[in-house]
Write a protein that holds these residues in place. Sequence first.
Motif, mmCIF file in Angstrom:
data_model
loop_
_atom_site.group_PDB
_atom_site.id
_atom_site.type_symbol
_atom_site.label_atom_id
_atom_site.label_comp_id
_atom_site.label_asym_id
_atom_site.label_seq_id
_atom_site.Cartn_x
_atom_site.Cartn_y
_atom_site.Cartn_z
ATOM 1 N N PRO A 1 0.782 -1.119 -0.021
ATOM 2 C CA PRO A 1 -0.041 0.175 0.011
ATOM 3 C C PRO A 1 0.836 1.150 -0.106
ATOM 4 N N GLY A 2 0.654 2.317 -0.969
ATOM 5 C CA GLY A 2 1.334 3.372 -0.853
ATOM 6 C C GLY A 2 2.237 3.557 -2.075
ATOM 7 N N PHE B 1 2.364 2.597 -8.730
ATOM 8 C CA PHE B 1 2.451 2.195 -9.856
ATOM 9 C C PHE B 1 0.865 2.419 -10.705
ATOM 10 N N PRO B 2 1.207 2.660 -12.199
ATOM 11 C CA PRO B 2 0.142 3.102 -12.763
ATOM 12 C C PRO B 2 -1.229 2.234 -12.697
ATOM 13 N N SER B 3 -0.906 0.729 -12.637
ATOM 14 C CA SER B 3 -2.251 -0.146 -12.940
ATOM 15 C C SER B 3 -2.831 -0.110 -11.630
ATOM 16 N N ARG B 4 -2.677 0.507 -10.537
ATOM 17 C CA ARG B 4 -3.236 0.688 -9.366
ATOM 18 C C ARG B 4 -4.688 1.189 -9.758
ATOM 19 N N TYR B 5 -4.761 2.110 -10.757
ATOM 20 C CA TYR B 5 -5.978 3.120 -10.880
ATOM 21 C C TYR B 5 -7.099 2.210 -11.801
ATOM 22 N N TRP B 6 -6.614 1.202 -12.550
ATOM 23 C CA TRP B 6 -7.723 0.432 -13.492
ATOM 24 C C TRP B 6 -7.667 -1.276 -13.146
ATOM 25 N N HIS C 1 -8.853 -5.270 -3.764
ATOM 26 C CA HIS C 1 -7.958 -5.539 -2.514
ATOM 27 C C HIS C 1 -7.764 -4.150 -1.621
ATOM 28 N N GLU C 2 -7.477 -2.892 -2.443
ATOM 29 C CA GLU C 2 -7.248 -2.064 -1.388
ATOM 30 C C GLU C 2 -8.585 -1.626 -0.633
#
Length: 91
Positions: A61-62, A65-70, A77-78
């Motif tokens: 967490p924190g 990385f770009p793929s966190r948004y899509w 998970h978040e």
Amino acid sequence: MGGGGKIPYPKHVWSPAGGWYSQPANWKANTAVAGAGMLFIVGLGFMLSANLEHRDKMPEPGRFFPSRYWSKQIIEHERKLKEQKEREGGQ
């Protein structure tokens, strides 16, 4: 005083790009259509890739990385981690 006319060129030459000094009347519309088609194909590829993405190990967490948004898997998970923190903090 004009430097002369155009450079002489053969009139019988044909090429798919239009030959020498070609400037089709609808080149802007053709370019826009081709660009929109390419954007559509790239968008479909991106969506397919994002939907098929699977991670065995979730990122920290924190960490950026770009793929966190899509990535649906990472978003879920978040969300679970956030709910878990809220439950632990509320007790």
